[in-house]
Design a protein around this motif. Structure first.
Motif, PDB file in Angstrom:
ATOM      1  N   TYR A   1      -8.871   1.047   6.942  1.00  8.53           N
ATOM      2  CA  TYR A   1      -8.179   1.754   5.865  1.00  8.53           C
ATOM      3  C   TYR A   1      -8.971   3.008   5.500  1.00  8.53           C
ATOM      4  O   TYR A   1     -10.191   2.937   5.362  1.00  8.53           O
ATOM      5  CB  TYR A   1      -8.040   0.862   4.630  1.00  8.53           C
ATOM      6  CG  TYR A   1      -7.152  -0.334   4.863  1.00  8.53           C
ATOM      7  CD1 TYR A   1      -5.776  -0.230   4.661  1.00  8.53           C
ATOM      8  CD2 TYR A   1      -7.672  -1.548   5.292  1.00  8.53           C
ATOM      9  CE1 TYR A   1      -4.944  -1.323   4.879  1.00  8.53           C
ATOM     10  CE2 TYR A   1      -6.855  -2.642   5.515  1.00  8.53           C
ATOM     11  CZ  TYR A   1      -5.498  -2.530   5.303  1.00  8.53           C
ATOM     12  OH  TYR A   1      -4.685  -3.600   5.523  1.00  8.53           O
TER      13      TYR A   1
ATOM     14  N   SER B   1      -2.974   2.892  -7.358  1.00  7.39           N
ATOM     15  CA  SER B   1      -4.379   2.530  -7.260  1.00  7.39           C
ATOM     16  C   SER B   1      -4.700   2.486  -5.770  1.00  7.39           C
ATOM     17  O   SER B   1      -3.796   2.410  -4.926  1.00  7.39           O
ATOM     18  CB  SER B   1      -4.652   1.164  -7.886  1.00  7.39           C
ATOM     19  OG  SER B   1      -4.057   0.147  -7.112  1.00  7.39           O
ATOM     20  N   ARG B   2      -5.980   2.519  -5.475  1.00 10.91           N
ATOM     21  CA  ARG B   2      -6.382   2.444  -4.081  1.00 10.91           C
ATOM     22  C   ARG B   2      -5.864   1.151  -3.459  1.00 10.91           C
ATOM     23  O   ARG B   2      -5.338   1.136  -2.343  1.00 10.91           O
ATOM     24  CB  ARG B   2      -7.911   2.463  -4.043  1.00 10.91           C
ATOM     25  CG  ARG B   2      -8.426   3.144  -2.820  1.00 10.91           C
ATOM     26  CD  ARG B   2      -9.929   3.206  -2.832  1.00 10.91           C
ATOM     27  NE  ARG B   2     -10.296   3.214  -1.448  1.00 10.91           N
ATOM     28  CZ  ARG B   2     -11.081   4.144  -0.898  1.00 10.91           C
ATOM     29  NH1 ARG B   2     -11.612   5.075  -1.631  1.00 10.91           N
ATOM     30  NH2 ARG B   2     -11.329   4.097   0.391  1.00 10.91           N
ATOM     31  N   ARG B   3      -5.987   0.074  -4.243  1.00 13.01           N
ATOM     32  CA  ARG B   3      -5.567  -1.222  -3.737  1.00 13.01           C
ATOM     33  C   ARG B   3      -4.066  -1.248  -3.451  1.00 13.01           C
ATOM     34  O   ARG B   3      -3.606  -1.747  -2.424  1.00 13.01           O
ATOM     35  CB  ARG B   3      -5.932  -2.302  -4.763  1.00 13.01           C
ATOM     36  CG  ARG B   3      -5.784  -3.708  -4.210  1.00 13.01           C
ATOM     37  CD  ARG B   3      -6.034  -4.791  -5.249  1.00 13.01           C
ATOM     38  NE  ARG B   3      -5.487  -6.033  -4.733  1.00 13.01           N
ATOM     39  CZ  ARG B   3      -4.212  -6.341  -4.809  1.00 13.01           C
ATOM     40  NH1 ARG B   3      -3.364  -5.532  -5.381  1.00 13.01           N
ATOM     41  NH2 ARG B   3      -3.776  -7.475  -4.292  1.00 13.01           N
TER      42      ARG B   3
ATOM     43  N   PHE C   1      -2.659   7.606  -4.927  1.00 14.04           N
ATOM     44  CA  PHE C   1      -3.540   7.523  -3.764  1.00 14.04           C
ATOM     45  C   PHE C   1      -2.707   7.429  -2.484  1.00 14.04           C
ATOM     46  O   PHE C   1      -1.668   6.772  -2.474  1.00 14.04           O
ATOM     47  CB  PHE C   1      -4.430   6.277  -3.872  1.00 14.04           C
ATOM     48  CG  PHE C   1      -5.358   6.307  -5.064  1.00 14.04           C
ATOM     49  CD1 PHE C   1      -6.693   6.654  -4.905  1.00 14.04           C
ATOM     50  CD2 PHE C   1      -4.888   6.003  -6.334  1.00 14.04           C
ATOM     51  CE1 PHE C   1      -7.551   6.692  -5.998  1.00 14.04           C
ATOM     52  CE2 PHE C   1      -5.743   6.045  -7.431  1.00 14.04           C
ATOM     53  CZ  PHE C   1      -7.075   6.387  -7.257  1.00 14.04           C
ATOM     54  N   GLU C   2      -3.181   8.108  -1.437  1.00 12.43           N
ATOM     55  CA  GLU C   2      -2.526   7.965  -0.135  1.00 12.43           C
ATOM     56  C   GLU C   2      -3.540   7.406   0.857  1.00 12.43           C
ATOM     57  O   GLU C   2      -4.614   7.974   1.038  1.00 12.43           O
ATOM     58  CB  GLU C   2      -1.969   9.298   0.359  1.00 12.43           C
ATOM     59  CG  GLU C   2      -1.213   9.128   1.674  1.00 12.43           C
ATOM     60  CD  GLU C   2      -0.344  10.330   2.025  1.00 12.43           C
ATOM     61  OE1 GLU C   2      -0.312  11.285   1.225  1.00 12.43           O
ATOM     62  OE2 GLU C   2       0.299  10.292   3.085  1.00 12.43           O
ATOM     63  N   ILE C   3      -3.178   6.290   1.444  1.00 12.74           N
ATOM     64  CA  ILE C   3      -4.097   5.559   2.319  1.00 12.74           C
ATOM     65  C   ILE C   3      -3.486   5.454   3.717  1.00 12.74           C
ATOM     66  O   ILE C   3      -2.279   5.258   3.860  1.00 12.74           O
ATOM     67  CB  ILE C   3      -4.331   4.127   1.763  1.00 12.74           C
ATOM     68  CG1 ILE C   3      -5.120   4.178   0.453  1.00 12.74           C
ATOM     69  CG2 ILE C   3      -4.999   3.213   2.795  1.00 12.74           C
ATOM     70  CD1 ILE C   3      -6.618   4.143   0.579  1.00 12.74           C
TER      71      ILE C   3
ATOM     72  N   LEU D   1      -8.884   6.609   2.934  1.00  9.50           N
ATOM     73  CA  LEU D   1      -8.246   7.374   1.854  1.00  9.50           C
ATOM     74  C   LEU D   1      -7.975   8.782   2.378  1.00  9.50           C
ATOM     75  O   LEU D   1      -8.906   9.491   2.777  1.00  9.50           O
ATOM     76  CB  LEU D   1      -9.173   7.418   0.642  1.00  9.50           C
ATOM     77  CG  LEU D   1      -8.667   8.201  -0.566  1.00  9.50           C
ATOM     78  CD1 LEU D   1      -7.414   7.576  -1.150  1.00  9.50           C
ATOM     79  CD2 LEU D   1      -9.761   8.277  -1.632  1.00  9.50           C
TER      80      LEU D   1
ATOM     81  N   GLN E   1      -3.468   8.920 -11.423  1.00  7.94           N
ATOM     82  CA  GLN E   1      -3.618   9.342 -10.030  1.00  7.94           C
ATOM     83  C   GLN E   1      -2.693   8.606  -9.081  1.00  7.94           C
ATOM     84  O   GLN E   1      -2.237   7.495  -9.359  1.00  7.94           O
ATOM     85  CB  GLN E   1      -5.061   9.117  -9.594  1.00  7.94           C
ATOM     86  CG  GLN E   1      -5.989  10.229 -10.061  1.00  7.94           C
ATOM     87  CD  GLN E   1      -7.333  10.134  -9.409  1.00  7.94           C
ATOM     88  OE1 GLN E   1      -7.960   9.091  -9.445  1.00  7.94           O
ATOM     89  NE2 GLN E   1      -7.767  11.204  -8.786  1.00  7.94           N
TER      90      GLN E   1
ATOM     91  N   THR F   1      -5.904  12.106  -2.878  1.00  8.95           N
ATOM     92  CA  THR F   1      -5.523  11.645  -4.217  1.00  8.95           C
ATOM     93  C   THR F   1      -4.844  12.822  -4.889  1.00  8.95           C
ATOM     94  O   THR F   1      -5.188  13.979  -4.642  1.00  8.95           O
ATOM     95  CB  THR F   1      -6.742  11.226  -5.054  1.00  8.95           C
ATOM     96  OG1 THR F   1      -7.593  12.360  -5.208  1.00  8.95           O
ATOM     97  CG2 THR F   1      -7.517  10.114  -4.384  1.00  8.95           C
TER      98      THR F   1
ATOM     99  N   ALA G   1      -2.158   1.254  -2.784  1.00  5.94           N
ATOM    100  CA  ALA G   1      -1.844   2.107  -1.638  1.00  5.94           C
ATOM    101  C   ALA G   1      -2.204   1.393  -0.328  1.00  5.94           C
ATOM    102  O   ALA G   1      -1.480   1.496   0.669  1.00  5.94           O
ATOM    103  CB  ALA G   1      -2.598   3.428  -1.759  1.00  5.94           C
ATOM    104  N   GLU G   2      -3.324   0.648  -0.339  1.00  8.98           N
ATOM    105  CA  GLU G   2      -3.694  -0.109   0.871  1.00  8.98           C
ATOM    106  C   GLU G   2      -2.645  -1.169   1.189  1.00  8.98           C
ATOM    107  O   GLU G   2      -2.282  -1.388   2.350  1.00  8.98           O
ATOM    108  CB  GLU G   2      -5.065  -0.776   0.668  1.00  8.98           C
ATOM    109  CG  GLU G   2      -6.217   0.216   0.721  1.00  8.98           C
ATOM    110  CD  GLU G   2      -7.584  -0.460   0.554  1.00  8.98           C
ATOM    111  OE1 GLU G   2      -8.586   0.244   0.627  1.00  8.98           O
ATOM    112  OE2 GLU G   2      -7.613  -1.698   0.360  1.00  8.98           O
TER     113      GLU G   2
END
Lengths: 221, 221
Positions: A169, A202-204, A183-185, A171, A181, A174, A206-207
């Motif tokens: 994964y 969130s990062r999570r 996020f694009e993952i 990033l 925010q 953002t 997006a993952e």
């Protein structure tokens, strides 16, 4: 607030409870944090009983996973958006300027607070009816055979079963201000030539979105 | 089971539900794991509403900690012992031989399963009445001013406030067979000359008991 009550399918006997549920702590006191604590518990209980009745064959661990999927922040924020909850929130100036009325965490918390308010206003069965109605389309989409696993876990298990290396994964970007925010993952499985993108608040999140897309690409192969 | 129903204060309309709640998975199917999932959610919801009403001033985080204290395994196992639940459990042969009827995890799980069974048998309000009665003495002991912090956290904060080094926990002995072990832990604060002992059914429980004793010794100084 009449429009919101219609959308919820519940007329409050005590309108102060609804007002409190819509009041973010950045605005004034009494705010919705305690109601959120209560509503979260009511929601978990109602969803547990709905899943218990609906999936007579699922074991405890699978029921827990299905529930975690249903009551996760992204799902609740989506339901809140369907109710146009953002239009009714009472936010402090800072939150207002930074777009707090569309932030998933604020929306999901307010929805839980509303559930707590309905429970106090009219009892468990009233809260259950509202929750059943609000979650009905999500409940219909549930697939007991996927064990309610989140996409990252499902993807990892899929790859392990095929003796492939784990996905990477990364990033990519953002966007937006600090408190709102996006996020694009990227989820990459080099050995299979798969690159999938996911966007989330969130990062999570997006993952998870990227893993879901990767699973979709892989199952199409 | 009539005696148990009297102790619970609930007569089951559907006695199969109570039988299932008392059936450990080592014994036969249907066992109590799914009911435990349901009962855990009902218990958390009822306790949330009891704490919400009782402590009008506590914030969300403190309410959560108070609840965690009330529904922790040791507390539930104690309540189960008060009901002589061990006498009614249906356990497989292995569990029976290794003393499963007094293992805290099995007792706490069965109690949660019984709460789930009452919820299915007679609804939320019936489950609430039973829970209120079973937890009444624990509820009375609650002290909102201690923020519901667990003893290890409270001890650590106490020592940090006095600029003392952190306590050292050491396992002194374990007793009993693999599945029914008892742990004895020492909590030592060398700089203050304190040595406290704690016993529990898990390492963590024994550490908490030792920290509680250390706090008691320190507050007496």
């Amino acid at each position: 607030m009449g429009r919101l009550e219609t959308a919820l399918g519940h007329q409050f006997g005590n309108a102060d409870l609804l007002r409190q549920a819509l009041t973010h702590r950045s605005h004034s006191s009494p705010h919705n944090e305690r109601l959120e604590f209560l509503g979260d518990a009511v929601l978990n209980c109602v969803v547990a009983s709905l899943l218990y009745r609906r999936f007579g064959d699922l074991r405890e661990g699978d029921l827990s996973r299905q529930r975690a999927n249903l009551v996760r922040q992204e799902a609740l924020a989506q339901v809140a958006q369907g109710l146009s909850l953002g239009d009714h929130l009472r936010l402090g100036e800072g939150e207002l300027k930074s777009g707090g009325f569309r932030r998933p965490s604020i929306l999901a918390d307010a929805l839980e607070a509303i559930i707590g308010a309905i429970f106090l206003d009219a009892g468990f069965d009233a809260a259950r009816s509202v929750i059943e109605r609000l979650l009905s389309s999500l409940l219909e989409q549930l697939d007991p055979s996927d064990s309610g696993k989140d996409p990252k876990t499902a993807l990892q298990e899929f790859l392990q079963a095929q003796r492939q290396p784990l996905p990477q994964y990364a990033l990519l970007t953002t966007r937006g201000e600090a408190h709102a925010q996006e996020f694009e993952i990227e989820c990459a499985i080099a050995s299979l030539g798969v690159r999938a993108l996911g966007i989330g608040s969130s990062r999570r999140a997006a993952e998870q979105a990227a893993a879901r897309e990767a699973l979709r690409l892989l199952s199409g192969k």
